[in-house]
Design an enzyme around this catalytic site. Structure first.
Site, mmCIF file in Angstrom:
data_model
loop_
_atom_site.group_PDB
_atom_site.id
_atom_site.type_symbol
_atom_site.label_atom_id
_atom_site.label_comp_id
_atom_site.label_asym_id
_atom_site.label_seq_id
_atom_site.Cartn_x
_atom_site.Cartn_y
_atom_site.Cartn_z
ATOM 1 N N GLU B 82 0.850 -1.197 0.000
ATOM 2 C CA GLU B 82 0.000 0.000 0.000
ATOM 3 C C GLU B 82 0.880 1.239 0.000
ATOM 4 O O GLU B 82 0.399 2.341 0.191
ATOM 5 C CB GLU B 82 -0.960 -0.011 1.184
ATOM 6 C CG GLU B 82 -0.262 -0.109 2.526
ATOM 7 C CD GLU B 82 -1.128 0.471 3.632
ATOM 8 O OE1 GLU B 82 -2.159 -0.140 3.913
ATOM 9 O OE2 GLU B 82 -0.768 1.522 4.174
ATOM 10 N N CYS B 114 -3.301 -4.792 3.947
ATOM 11 C CA CYS B 114 -2.194 -5.606 4.438
ATOM 12 C C CYS B 114 -2.131 -7.004 3.865
ATOM 13 O O CYS B 114 -1.304 -7.805 4.294
ATOM 14 C CB CYS B 114 -2.256 -5.697 5.962
ATOM 15 S SG CYS B 114 -1.987 -4.109 6.756
ATOM 16 N N HIS B 236 -2.111 -12.393 10.449
ATOM 17 C CA HIS B 236 -1.772 -10.989 10.252
ATOM 18 C C HIS B 236 -1.564 -10.347 11.620
ATOM 19 O O HIS B 236 -2.220 -10.702 12.590
ATOM 20 C CB HIS B 236 -2.839 -10.244 9.460
ATOM 21 C CG HIS B 236 -2.452 -8.791 9.292
ATOM 22 N ND1 HIS B 236 -1.244 -8.416 8.786
ATOM 23 C CD2 HIS B 236 -3.102 -7.634 9.626
ATOM 24 C CE1 HIS B 236 -1.146 -7.094 8.796
ATOM 25 N NE2 HIS B 236 -2.259 -6.596 9.304
#
Lengths: 389, 350, 134
Positions: B82, B114, B236
């Site tokens: 990103e 992400c 994550h």
């Protein structure tokens, strides 16, 4: 080939000359040289100008025409040629002029050198200087001109060729002489401590190891030796003018602690003049950085490798030391370094010394004088030898 | 055909800042903040590093470990991030040139908050599985931005990992992948804006936890497994707290997530987070080890992977590139002034 | 705006240390030379592509304080001449290093970093820099 004489020499004050334009400086040096040679101007049949970067510093190209025009030479439409060889622009212009007279193509030639640097901001000036090294693979990679010289210095220190103190002492010698030269940019003697404690530019080199940013111009008038007496009783002979080149990038040399171009140019110059290094009484060497001054003394054969630094530190290079007097003008460090003017101003200083007009810094009974002018990191070098008449 | 990981490489910049140093500037108890987030330091990219250089370093490590793979056999490169340096002009082409994979190949940049890195792995699996390419490279890397003073400033960091996906000499077979995706606006950055915005606590239950647990449960069901069937798990990790909690909810122990959890030590590397966590697991893995992976990208979605390390790992030249532990060792700590300069937060003259 | 093409055509050298080798005398050139200065005519047609080794050691160095605009954010920074393990000399920056520890003989390896950017909207130049190696 004819022998060549220098019949006129003139130099402006060097420094931050805020009120003087490029063309004003060029005219001043030209008029001084012409007056010195007792010329009206009509005798001159050719001009060579050393200038590195007017196109960038003052956004003016075609300065051959500008100088011819503003010195009144364009009224006679004589040929004017601008020469660029980085820091050796002045020295190479001088050599072109000597060749023009020696060959018989020209009889009375004006050599000029000029640079106006302070019309540009410091960061931009440095980027112009960086471009005299390899713009793609040195400057383009963030390796500055000072950084290159600093890397030479670190290697010399590592290899035991000179100590940091010895290298720094070159600046002390230059300032010692600069104090005695009314045209010098810095007229103040300094101590070794000042150099060693100056703010770093690129370690181990500090501010006082580096030649300043300067404005200034210098001029010479040449003619065949046999004609010199027609104009003046005070002239010197050009005994040799040699030039050599090397790789553009420093990192492509087998040894970075010597400039092979200086060694070669010196060898050719001594041959031309029929003398050896030990015959030289006074020399102007290209100390853009202290370290290049030390290298020059070794590469020119004045001192053996590893001994130049000791000699400078021992004050053996002063005008009154009885040994080879080095940078009696103050050198690039104290006299100033308006790049294109430097090579010509070195010759002016040698002329003054050989005809006995160097006043407080006069070397006694100087017979042979030498000037070494360097472009980039020794990519172009001229070595000229003058003889008193 | 067994499709899976043929090689991998991870890279994290050398600079670090601690939460107490950030808190010192904004009048916040940074130490407690770090403790709450379970982030004890975060990586900071040098001013000469960006997603291109991080992705390149990771990809070169990846290639160093498979000296027999001809980079010309790479048919696709996807870089998920990103924080691509260019809004228009792919990161992937620069990385491709830097590992000499050009020109007979396809390339594109990906963005899914992400999880763009794991999305790239899925895309490569498809191309390899379909026989369209021999190898595909998927990279997740970020030099993420947190607004000054925002909670994100304590976590947003830099790093990335690269994966060579193929069907020959696979060191870790990907048994299955699946995704759980919805429209959930928990975190976003509008075009041209320097910093992202987020929904505060809305980023928790309805976003991170719902998507990860949904994808994970779908995977358990599809494979007929439970947490106990896996040696390692990677989730994550926007901070240390979320993955620790989600692991517990799904029945994983702290030991299982130990190697896959790097955020406490380097911060949230966004697209690089799960790829880096998996890389650290692979640094320690042995043949037969089964690994459970679930990424999360805001906006929102989760990609789950069921992976088994193969016998090929024994022949793999893992030592040709440094382990992540080595990459992360010997950091240089910076203060907030240097950090602000490095991150371009100081308004400079023209 | 700086020339995009000028940077683009140097990509093989900048990213991947692509040099050349004269098959006539064996000299390796970086940056690439397509004409061997040693062999001159005898080397024509005998210049081959050569991948310069990415590891080497510091031959000399300096810490630069008076930085060009492109290095303003990282000053002071180290510049080095590196002799690669195949004997080729390369000049560049040494980054991610404790400046006090930079020394002649130090092992380094080439990585890719941002060299400079053409303002906020212009092209980003990438190329080699060195970092400490084992």
């Amino acid at each position: 080939m004819r022998d060549v004489a220098i019949i006129g020499a003139g130099v402006t004050k060097f420094g931050e000359l805020w009120d003087k334009s490029f063309r004003a400086l060029g005219i001043e040096a030209g008029i001084k040289a012409m007056s010195d040679a007792n010329l009206s101007g009509n005798e001159i049949d050719g001009i060579f100008i050393g200038n590195m970067s007017a196109g960038q510093f003052i956004k003016q190209k075609h300065i051959d025409a500008l100088i011819a025009d503003y010195t009144g030479m364009a009224t006679n439409h004589i040929p004017a040629t601008r020469v660029e060889a980085g820091g050796a622009s002045g020295g190479v212009a001088f050599r072109q002029a000597v060749m023009a007279v020696a060959s018989g193509m020209h009889d009375v030639v004006m050599v000029g050198g000029a640079e106006k640097m302070t019309d540009m901001d410091d960061v931009s000036i440095n980027s112009v200087l960086d471009a005299t090294a390899d713009a793609e693979w040195e400057a383009g990679m963030g390796v500055t001109f000072a950084g290159l010289h600093a890397m030479i210095a670190n290697r010399m220190i590592h290899d035991g060729i000179a100590t940091r103190e010895e290298i720094a002492s070159f600046s002390v010698n230059s300032h010692f002489h600069g104090a005695l030269n009314p045209n010098a940019q810095f007229r103040k003697a300094i101590t070794l401590d000042t150099v060693l404690k100056s703010g770093p530019t690129a370690t181990p080199l500090g501010m006082f190891d580096c030649a300043p940013i300067s404005d200034g111009a210098a001029g010479l008038v040449l003619c065949p030796l046999e004609d010199a007496k027609k104009y003046t009783d005070s002239y010197v002979k050009v005994s040799a003018v040699a030039q050599a080149s090397d790789t553009l990038a420093l990192f492509q040399r087998p040894d970075i602690t010597t400039y092979q171009a200086t060694v070669e140019a010196a060898k050719r110059a001594y041959e031309q003049a029929g003398i050896t290094a030990q015959d030289i009484d006074v020399a102007e060497v290209h100390d853009t950085y202290t370290v290049t001054g030390i290298m020059a003394l070794q590469d020119l054969g004045f001192y053996k490798r590893g001994e130049a630094g000791k000699a400078v530190l021992n004050e053996e290079c002063h005008f009154d030391s009885g040994k080879i007097a080095i940078n009696t003008s103050g050198g690039l460090k104290a006299r100033g370094h308006p790049i294109g003017a430097t090579g010509v101003a070195q010759i002016v200083e040698i002329v003054e010394q050989l005809r006995g007009s160097a006043d407080k810094r006069q070397v006694e009974n100087a017979k042979y004088g030498l000037a070494q002018n360097t472009g980039g990191t020794g990519s172009a070098v001229t070595v000229s030898i003058l003889e008193a008449m | 055909m067994d499709v899976g990981i043929v090689s991998y490489g991870g890279y994290v910049p050398r600079y670090r800042i601690k939460p107490e140093e950030i808190g010192r500037i904004w009048g916040v108890d940074g130490k407690s903040m770090g403790k709450g987030l379970m982030i004890y330091q975060k990586s900071v990219p040098s001013p000469d590093e960006d997603v291109v250089t991080i992705a390149t370093e990771a990809a070169r490590y990846m290639m160093d470990r498979v000296p027999d793979v001809d980079p010309k056999d790479i048919g696709a490169i996807y870089v998920g991030s990103e924080s691509h340096p260019y809004a228009v002009k792919p990161t992937a082409t620069i990385v491709a040139e830097a590992i000499e994979a050009t020109p007979a190949m396809t390339a594109a940049d990906m963005e899914f908050a992400c999880k763009a890195g794991t999305a790239g792995i899925q895309a490569c699996m498809g191309l390899v599985g379909a026989g369209m390419v021999k190898y595909g490279v998927a990279i997740g890397a970020d030099t993420s931005q947190g607004a000054p003073g925002d909670a994100l400033e304590y976590s947003a960091s830099a790093g990335g990992a690269a994966y060579l996906i193929g069907s020959e000499k696979v060191i870790a077979k990907i048994n299955k992948t699946l995704s759980f995706t919805t429209d959930t606006p928990d975190f976003w950055r509008r075009e041209g804006q320097p910093y992202p915005k987020h929904g505060g606590r809305f980023t928790g239950e309805p976003a991170y936890f719902k998507h990860i647990t949904s994808a994970a449960k779908m995977m358990f069901e599809a494979m007929g497994t439970t947490a106990a069937d896996y040696k390692y798990a990677v989730f994550h990790q926007p901070n240390g707290k979320f993955p620790t909690r989600v692991a517990k909810q799904l029945g994983f122990s702290d030991e299982q997530i130990q190697y896959g959890l790097l955020t406490p030590n380097i911060g949230n590397t966004y697209s690089g987070a799960v790829p880096l966590g998996l890389a650290n697991v692979l640094d320690h893995a042995e043949p037969g080890d089964r690994i459970f992976v679930t990424s999360y990208g805001s906006g929102a979605g989760s990609d789950a992977f069921d992976i088994t390390v193969t016998d090929e790992m024994a022949n793999y030249r893992r030592d040709n590139a440094p382990t992540l532990e080595k990459v992360m060792a010997d950091p240089i700590y910076v203060d907030y002034g240097i950090y602000a300069k490095f991150k371009g937060k100081i308004l400079m003259p023209e | 705006m700086s020339s995009v093409a000028r940077e683009w055509r140097e990509v093989p050298g900048r990213y991947n240390l692509k040099g050349t080798k004269c098959a006539n005398c064996g000299t390796i050139y970086f940056p690439r030379r397509d004409f061997c200065p040693k062999c001159r005519r005898a080397g024509i047609g005998k210049i081959e592509e050569y991948d310069i080794c990415r590891t080497g050691e510091v031959y000399t160095y300096s810490i630069v304080y008076d930085a060009p605009a492109m290095c303003d954010m990282i000053k002071p920074y180290a510049v080095v001449m590196v002799r690669t393990d195949d004997g080729v000399m390369i000049a560049g920056q040494l980054v991610d290093v404790d400046l006090e520890k930079v020394a002649i003989g130090m092992r380094v390896r080439a990585v890719m970093r941002k060299l400079s950017t053409d303002g906020e909207s212009g092209i980003i130049r990438y190329g080699y820099k060195f970092v400490p190696a084992e």
